[in-house]
Design a protein around this motif. Structure first.
Motif, PDB file in Angstrom:
ATOM      1  N   VAL A   1     -17.257 -33.871 -16.615  1.00 31.09           N
ATOM      2  CA  VAL A   1     -15.826 -33.897 -16.292  1.00 31.09           C
ATOM      3  C   VAL A   1     -15.492 -35.143 -15.487  1.00 31.09           C
ATOM      4  CG1 VAL A   1     -14.085 -32.815 -14.830  1.00 31.09           C
ATOM      5  CG2 VAL A   1     -15.383 -31.425 -16.401  1.00 31.09           C
ATOM      6  N   VAL A   2     -16.388 -35.481 -14.545  1.00 29.74           N
ATOM      7  CA  VAL A   2     -16.096 -36.594 -13.661  1.00 29.74           C
ATOM      8  C   VAL A   2     -16.218 -37.935 -14.391  1.00 29.74           C
ATOM      9  CG1 VAL A   2     -16.846 -37.736 -11.580  1.00 29.74           C
ATOM     10  CG2 VAL A   2     -16.794 -35.283 -11.656  1.00 29.74           C
ATOM     11  N   ILE A   3     -17.197 -38.019 -15.314  1.00 32.90           N
ATOM     12  CA  ILE A   3     -17.463 -39.301 -15.957  1.00 32.90           C
ATOM     13  C   ILE A   3     -16.493 -39.609 -17.084  1.00 32.90           C
ATOM     14  CG2 ILE A   3     -19.091 -40.410 -17.514  1.00 32.90           C
ATOM     15  CD1 ILE A   3     -21.311 -39.425 -15.875  1.00 32.90           C
ATOM     16  N   THR A   4     -16.033 -38.591 -17.795  1.00 35.39           N
ATOM     17  CA  THR A   4     -15.395 -38.836 -19.080  1.00 35.39           C
ATOM     18  C   THR A   4     -14.050 -39.542 -18.937  1.00 35.39           C
ATOM     19  OG1 THR A   4     -14.804 -37.869 -21.169  1.00 35.39           O
ATOM     20  CG2 THR A   4     -14.199 -36.641 -19.233  1.00 35.39           C
ATOM     21  N   GLY A   5     -13.717 -40.314 -19.961  1.00 35.77           N
ATOM     22  CA  GLY A   5     -12.433 -41.008 -19.985  1.00 35.77           C
ATOM     23  C   GLY A   5     -11.612 -40.541 -21.173  1.00 35.77           C
ATOM     24  N   ASP A   6     -11.912 -39.340 -21.666  1.00 36.55           N
ATOM     25  CA  ASP A   6     -11.282 -38.855 -22.883  1.00 36.55           C
ATOM     26  C   ASP A   6     -10.781 -37.437 -22.630  1.00 36.55           C
ATOM     27  OD1 ASP A   6     -11.417 -39.330 -26.121  1.00 36.55           O
ATOM     28  OD2 ASP A   6     -11.617 -37.231 -25.572  1.00 36.55           O
ATOM     29  N   LEU A   7      -9.542 -37.151 -23.027  1.00 42.05           N
ATOM     30  CA  LEU A   7      -8.951 -35.864 -22.657  1.00 42.05           C
ATOM     31  C   LEU A   7      -9.674 -34.682 -23.287  1.00 42.05           C
ATOM     32  CD1 LEU A   7      -5.127 -36.550 -22.712  1.00 42.05           C
ATOM     33  CD2 LEU A   7      -6.497 -35.841 -20.784  1.00 42.05           C
ATOM     34  N   PHE A   8      -9.978 -34.770 -24.589  1.00 44.18           N
ATOM     35  CA  PHE A   8     -10.606 -33.612 -25.218  1.00 44.18           C
ATOM     36  C   PHE A   8     -12.029 -33.424 -24.718  1.00 44.18           C
ATOM     37  CE2 PHE A   8     -12.535 -31.060 -28.546  1.00 44.18           C
ATOM     38  CZ  PHE A   8     -11.607 -30.044 -28.615  1.00 44.18           C
ATOM     39  N   ASN A   9     -12.711 -34.550 -24.480  1.00 42.39           N
ATOM     40  CA  ASN A   9     -14.055 -34.501 -23.916  1.00 42.39           C
ATOM     41  C   ASN A   9     -14.031 -33.817 -22.553  1.00 42.39           C
ATOM     42  OD1 ASN A   9     -16.635 -36.754 -23.029  1.00 42.39           O
ATOM     43  ND2 ASN A   9     -16.734 -35.224 -24.603  1.00 42.39           N
ATOM     44  N   LEU A  10     -12.980 -34.088 -21.781  1.00 40.10           N
ATOM     45  CA  LEU A  10     -12.796 -33.432 -20.491  1.00 40.10           C
ATOM     46  C   LEU A  10     -12.734 -31.922 -20.672  1.00 40.10           C
ATOM     47  CD1 LEU A  10     -11.635 -34.067 -17.380  1.00 40.10           C
ATOM     48  CD2 LEU A  10      -9.632 -33.086 -18.405  1.00 40.10           C
TER      49      LEU A  10
ATOM     50  N   ILE B   1      -3.201 -30.724 -23.693  1.00 39.74           N
ATOM     51  CA  ILE B   1      -3.843 -31.872 -24.336  1.00 39.74           C
ATOM     52  C   ILE B   1      -3.277 -32.058 -25.734  1.00 39.74           C
ATOM     53  CG2 ILE B   1      -6.031 -32.714 -25.261  1.00 39.74           C
ATOM     54  CD1 ILE B   1      -7.405 -31.388 -22.886  1.00 39.74           C
ATOM     55  N   ALA B   2      -3.093 -30.933 -26.457  1.00 41.65           N
ATOM     56  CA  ALA B   2      -2.513 -31.017 -27.795  1.00 41.65           C
ATOM     57  C   ALA B   2      -1.108 -31.615 -27.738  1.00 41.65           C
ATOM     58  CB  ALA B   2      -2.480 -29.630 -28.433  1.00 41.65           C
ATOM     59  N   LEU B   3      -0.318 -31.195 -26.745  1.00 47.09           N
ATOM     60  CA  LEU B   3       1.035 -31.746 -26.611  1.00 47.09           C
ATOM     61  C   LEU B   3       0.999 -33.247 -26.380  1.00 47.09           C
ATOM     62  CD1 LEU B   3       2.806 -29.062 -24.403  1.00 47.09           C
ATOM     63  CD2 LEU B   3       3.481 -29.763 -26.685  1.00 47.09           C
ATOM     64  N   LEU B   4       0.089 -33.680 -25.495  1.00 48.84           N
ATOM     65  CA  LEU B   4       0.011 -35.119 -25.220  1.00 48.84           C
ATOM     66  C   LEU B   4      -0.449 -35.872 -26.461  1.00 48.84           C
ATOM     67  CD1 LEU B   4      -1.409 -35.726 -21.643  1.00 48.84           C
ATOM     68  CD2 LEU B   4       0.922 -35.857 -22.472  1.00 48.84           C
ATOM     69  N   TYR B   5      -1.394 -35.270 -27.213  1.00 46.91           N
ATOM     70  CA  TYR B   5      -1.849 -35.927 -28.440  1.00 46.91           C
ATOM     71  C   TYR B   5      -0.695 -36.039 -29.427  1.00 46.91           C
ATOM     72  CZ  TYR B   5      -4.366 -36.896 -32.717  1.00 46.91           C
ATOM     73  OH  TYR B   5      -4.793 -37.469 -33.883  1.00 46.91           O
TER      74      TYR B   5
ATOM     75  N   ALA C   1       2.415 -36.248 -28.661  1.00 47.92           N
ATOM     76  CA  ALA C   1       3.428 -37.185 -28.173  1.00 47.92           C
ATOM     77  C   ALA C   1       2.974 -38.634 -28.299  1.00 47.92           C
ATOM     78  CB  ALA C   1       3.783 -36.868 -26.732  1.00 47.92           C
ATOM     79  N   THR C   2       1.660 -38.876 -28.160  1.00 52.10           N
ATOM     80  CA  THR C   2       1.201 -40.259 -28.108  1.00 52.10           C
ATOM     81  C   THR C   2       0.298 -40.661 -29.272  1.00 52.10           C
ATOM     82  OG1 THR C   2      -0.769 -39.684 -26.865  1.00 52.10           O
ATOM     83  CG2 THR C   2       1.195 -40.182 -25.580  1.00 52.10           C
ATOM     84  N   GLY C   3      -0.427 -39.706 -29.858  1.00 49.20           N
ATOM     85  CA  GLY C   3      -1.365 -40.050 -30.912  1.00 49.20           C
ATOM     86  C   GLY C   3      -2.705 -40.548 -30.415  1.00 49.20           C
ATOM     87  N   TYR C   4      -2.965 -40.408 -29.114  1.00 46.00           N
ATOM     88  CA  TYR C   4      -4.265 -40.829 -28.573  1.00 46.00           C
ATOM     89  C   TYR C   4      -4.898 -39.682 -27.800  1.00 46.00           C
ATOM     90  CZ  TYR C   4      -2.834 -45.652 -29.382  1.00 46.00           C
ATOM     91  OH  TYR C   4      -2.423 -46.813 -29.947  1.00 46.00           O
ATOM     92  N   LEU C   5      -6.238 -39.758 -27.634  1.00 48.44           N
ATOM     93  CA  LEU C   5      -6.923 -38.837 -26.734  1.00 48.44           C
ATOM     94  C   LEU C   5      -7.592 -39.580 -25.583  1.00 48.44           C
ATOM     95  CD1 LEU C   5      -8.469 -36.265 -29.183  1.00 48.44           C
ATOM     96  CD2 LEU C   5      -6.806 -35.792 -27.422  1.00 48.44           C
ATOM     97  N   THR C   6      -7.867 -40.880 -25.769  1.00 49.11           N
ATOM     98  CA  THR C   6      -8.448 -41.645 -24.678  1.00 49.11           C
ATOM     99  C   THR C   6      -7.430 -41.734 -23.538  1.00 49.11           C
ATOM    100  OG1 THR C   6      -9.562 -42.954 -26.330  1.00 49.11           O
ATOM    101  CG2 THR C   6      -9.561 -43.820 -24.104  1.00 49.11           C
ATOM    102  N   MET C   7      -7.888 -41.386 -22.311  1.00 46.58           N
ATOM    103  CA  MET C   7      -6.937 -41.299 -21.207  1.00 46.58           C
ATOM    104  C   MET C   7      -6.160 -42.596 -21.033  1.00 46.58           C
ATOM    105  SD  MET C   7      -9.083 -39.359 -18.312  1.00 46.58           S
ATOM    106  CE  MET C   7      -9.856 -37.786 -18.592  1.00 46.58           C
ATOM    107  N   ALA C   8      -6.877 -43.738 -21.119  1.00 44.57           N
ATOM    108  CA  ALA C   8      -6.221 -45.012 -20.864  1.00 44.57           C
ATOM    109  C   ALA C   8      -5.130 -45.279 -21.891  1.00 44.57           C
ATOM    110  CB  ALA C   8      -7.263 -46.124 -20.883  1.00 44.57           C
ATOM    111  N   SER C   9      -5.423 -45.002 -23.177  1.00 45.56           N
ATOM    112  CA  SER C   9      -4.418 -45.268 -24.215  1.00 45.56           C
ATOM    113  C   SER C   9      -3.246 -44.315 -24.079  1.00 45.56           C
ATOM    114  CB  SER C   9      -5.042 -45.119 -25.594  1.00 45.56           C
ATOM    115  OG  SER C   9      -6.206 -45.876 -25.679  1.00 45.56           O
TER     116      SER C   9
END
Lengths: 115, 507
Positions: free
Chosen positions: B120-129, B174-178, B180-188
Motif C-alpha cells: 500500500v505504501v509503495i504503490t503508485g497505482d490506484l487499483f494496485n493500492l 476508484i472505478a469512478l475516477l477511472y 472520469a480520467t481513463g487512468y489508474l496510475t495516481m500521477a496520471s
C-alpha cells in the motif's frame, strides 16, 4: 441510466447489510455490493457493438482504438472477483464458527462485546 | 540508486509467508526464526533505502500503461515505521504464542499483512493500492479471529463486514475516477483531474474515498469496529493493528489521495479537521471509563488518530487557503511525527497489556494490582509508554503534540489548541488510572505467583521503550532532514507529485 441502476443495486446491498439480522444474509448483502461495483467497472469499458480488444495484423491503430472495447476494466474485475471470493469464503467460515459457538445466526443474540 | 530493490519489500514477506506456513508445520522454533528473520531483513532494508527516491515499473511497462511503484519521503518514513513495529511484534510473538497451536499459520498471516501494508505504501497505482489493501485487510480479519473463542469470532465478523464495506466503497471510487480520467496510475489521474476540477463525479468519488478510508482508519463516525477488533486479537496483532494497520490503510492512503492526487481545497481540509477533532474528543471520553485494559487502549487509538488527521488537515487548510507555508509545514510535521510516535508507544502499550494478560490471565484493571514489584520490566516500559501517550516531556508524544498545538496557535485556531490540550490532559488521567490499578496497590492473593515475562517479550518491549524515550531526537538537525522533513515535503509538494513521478517513470 444503466449506471444509475448499478448504483441502485449497490444501495440494495447496503440496505441488506444494515437491516438484516441473519449473519448469512449480511454476507449476501456484501456480495451484492461487490457485484454492483464489478458491474459498474465492466460497464465503464463497454461500448455498443465494440470490437474484440485484440490487435490484428494490418489493422490501423487509430481505427482499433475507436472501435475496440476497453479491456482494462475486464482485467480489474477478474482481480476484484477473486478478492471477493476470498472475503466471502472467510466470512462464511466465520458464520459457521459463530454458529458453533453461539448456536444462532442472529446478530442481535451474538453480542458479548460492549462498552 | 533508483527503485530496483523496491519489489523486495513485497517479495520478502510474501515468500516468507509461504515458507513459514509450509515449514512451520514441522518445527515451531523454525517458524519463530523465519518470522523474525523476515521482519528483521525488511527493517534493515527500510533503513538502508531511506534516501532512495525513484520508481519501479512492473514488468518493464512504463507509466501510465503498466503499474508503477514509486518512492518519496512519505513512503520511506512509513516503511521504516511499519517494519520497525512488525519486527518488535514478531520478537514478542515467539514466546507469547506458545499457547496457540498453529504457529506456522500465524506467521504466514502476519507476513501477508506486512506484505499488504508495504505494498500500500509503495504503490503508485490506484487499483494496485486496492489489491494490497485487501491483502492486508483479509489477513487482519483472520488474525483477529485467531483464538477462535466467542468474543474473537464476534469481533472478527463485525470487523470483516465493516472493513469490506469500506473496501467496496474504495473500489467504487476508484472505478469512478477511472471513468472520469481513463487512468489508474495516481500521477496520471492527478494530472487529468487538474483539468476537470469540481466535476460532480469526482466529488462523489472523493466522498466515497473519505468514507472508505475513514472506516479503515476508524475515524469517529466510522469507528465502531475498532474497540471490538483490536482487543480481541492476540497482543502482538493488536500492536500491529493499532500501531500500523490503521495508519497505512487509512491515514496514509487518505493523505496521499488528499494532497497528491485530488489536491487540497478549503472544504476538504475542513472536513478532515472536523473528523480529527471529533475522533480526538469522542475517543478519549469513551476511553476514560473503560476497565478492560486493551479496550481502553483501543479507544485511545481512535483519539490519537484524531491528532494525526488534525495536524494533516490543518496543514492542508493553510496550504489551500494561502496561509503561512511555514505553519502548514509545522502542522504536517506534527501530524506525521505523531503518526510515527503513536505507532511506537501504542504498540508498546499493547505489548505490555499482552505481557500482563499472559502473567495474570486477566485484562480487567480491577482484578490487578501491585504488579510493579513482580514485573519490573513491564512496569518500567508501560510507564514510559503511558507518559509518552499522555504527552509528558521528554518522551516522544510530547514533542509531536507540542508541534500541533504551536501550529494551531500560529494559524489562529486558539479553540483547537485548547481542545488538543484538554484531550491530552484526559489522556493523562486515564493512563494514571492504568498505572495506579495495574502496578500499585496491594497484590491480590490470586496473583502471588506472577512472574516477569520471558526474555524475548521483554526485549521487544525494552526496544520500543528506548525508541519512545529517544525519538524526540528525530526533530533535531540531521535526523530530521533524513526522515521527517522529506515526508512533509512530499505532502507539501501537492500536485507536483504527478510531474515528479511521471518524469522519473518516463511516461
Amino acid at each position: 441510466m444503466v449506471y444509475i441502476l448499478c448504483f441502485a443495486l449497490f444501495l440494495v446491498g447496503l440496505y441488506c447489510i444494515l437491516t438484516k439480522k441473519n449473519t448469512v444474509k449480511i454476507v449476501i448483502g456484501l456480495g451484492i455490493m461487490e457485484y454492483a461495483t464489478n458491474l459498474f467497472l465492466v460497464l465503464l469499458g463497454y461500448r455498443r457493438d465494440g470490437a474484440v480488444p485484440i490487435r490484428q495484423e494490418g489493422l490501423d491503430p487509430l481505427e482499433f482504438l475507436a472501435t475496440a472495447v476497453d479491456p482494462l476494466p475486464q482485467a480489474l474485475v477478474l482481480t476484484s472477483i477473486v478478492i471477493g471470493l476470498g472475503v466471502t469464503a472467510l466470512a462464511i467460515a466465520l458464520c459457521v464458527r459463530l454458529y458453533e459457538k453461539y448456536g444462532t445466526f442472529d446478530v442481535t443474540e451474538i453480542r458479548r462485546l460492549k462498552g | 540508486m533508483n527503485g530496483t530493490l523496491l519489489p523486495l519489500f513485497v517479495a520478502i514477506p510474501l515468500g516468507g509467508a509461504f515458507l513459514v506456513a509450509f515449514l512451520g508445520r514441522y518445527s515451531r522454533a523454525l517458524a519463530d526464526a523465519l518470522g523474525s528473520a523476515a521482519t528483521l531483513a525488511l527493517l534493515a532494508l527500510a533503513v538502508l533505502l531511506r534516501d532512495v527516491r525513484g520508481t519501479y515499473a512492473i514488468g518493464g511497462w512504463p507509466a501510465p500503461v503498466g503499474i508503477v511503484w514509486s518512492v518519496d519521503g512519505l513512503t520511506t518514513m512509513m516503511l521504516i515505521v511499519v517494519n520497525t513495529i512488525s519486527f518488535a511484534a514478531t520478537l514478542f510473538s515467539a514466546p507469547y504464542l506458545a499457547r496457540f497451536t498453529a504457529k506456522g499459520k500465524y506467521y504466514g498471516l502476519f507476513l501477508l499483512m506486512v506484505a499488504g501494508m508495504n505494498g500500500v505504501v509503495i504503490t503508485g497505482d490506484l487499483f494496485n493500492l486496492f489489491v494490497f489493501l485487501e491483502i492486508a485487510s483479509i489477513a487482519s480479519y483472520a488474525l483477529v479471529a485467531f483464538g477462535c473463542e466467542h468474543e474473537e469470532l464476534e469481533a472478527s465478523f463485525k470487523y470483516l463486514v465493516l472493513g469490506s464495506l469500506g473496501s467496496t466503497l474504495i473500489l467504487f471510487a476508484i472505478a469512478l475516477l477511472y471513468g472520469a480520467t481513463g487512468y489508474l496510475t495516481m500521477a496520471s489521474v492527478s494530472q487529468a483531474l487538474a483539468e476537470r476540477a469540481g466535476s460532480p463525479l469526482v466529488v462523489l468519488a472523493v466522498v466515497f474515498f473519505v468514507v472508505g478510508f475513514g472506516i479503515k482508519a476508524a475515524l469517529v463516525p466510522f469507528h465502531p469496529w475498532l474497540p471490538d477488533a483490536h482487543p480481541s486479537a492476540p497482543a502482538p496483532i493488536s500492536a500491529m493493528l493499532s500501531g500500523v494497520l490503521i495508519k497505512t490503510l487509512g491515514i496514509y492512503a487518505l493523505a496521499r489521495l488528499a494532497f497528491n492526487i485530488v489536491g487540497m481545497d478549503g472544504t476538504f481540509a475542513t472536513i478532515l479537521m472536523s473528523l480529527g477533532v471529533l475522533s480526538m474528543t469522542v475517543g478519549v471520553f469513551l476511553a476514560v471509563g473503560q476497565w478492560d485494559l486493551k479496550r481502553l487502549l483501543a479507544y485511545h487509538s481512535i483519539s490519537q488518530m484524531g491528532y494525526v488527521i488534525l495536524g494533516l488537515g490543518l496543514g492542508g487548510y493553510l496550504l489551500a487557503t494561502g496561509g503561512s507555508a511555514a505553519t502548514a509545514s509545522l502542522a504536517m510535521l506534527g501530524g506525521l511525527f505523531h503518526l510515527a510516535n503513536h505507532a511506537v508507544f501504542k504498540s508498546l502499550l499493547f505489548l505490555c497489556s499482552g505481557s500482563i494478560e499472559q502473567a495474570t490471565g486477566t485484562r480487567q484493571l480491577k482484578e490487578m494490582g501491585g504488579l510493579g514489584e513482580r514485573m519490573p520490566i513491564t512496569r518500567a516500559t508501560c510507564t514510559i509508554a503511558s507518559l509518552s501517550i499522555a504527552g509528558v516531556p521528554p518522551f516522544n508524544g510530547f514533542w509531536s503534540k507540542l508541534l500541533i498545538v504551536i501550529a494551531c496557535f500560529q494559524a489562529g485556531f486558539h479553540g483547537l489548541a485548547a481542545v488538543t490540550l484538554l484531550v491530552s490532559f484526559v489522556t493523562l488521567v486515564s493512563f494514571l488510572k492504568v498505572l495506579r490499578y495495574a502496578f500499585l496497590g496491594s497484590l491480590p492473593e490470586a496473583l502471588r505467583t506472577v512472574r516477569e515475562s520471558p526474555f524475548l517479550m521483554s526485549l521487544a518491549m525494552v526496544l520500543l521503550a528506548v525508541l519512545c524515550a529517544g525519538m524526540g531526537l528525530l526533530l533535531v538537525g540531521g535526523a530530521r532532514e533524513a526522515i521527517l522533513q522529506p515526508a512533509v515535503n512530499a505532502l507539501q509538494a501537492g500536485l507536483e507529485y504527478a510531474r515528479d513521478v511521471l518524469a522519473r517513470a518516463g511516461g
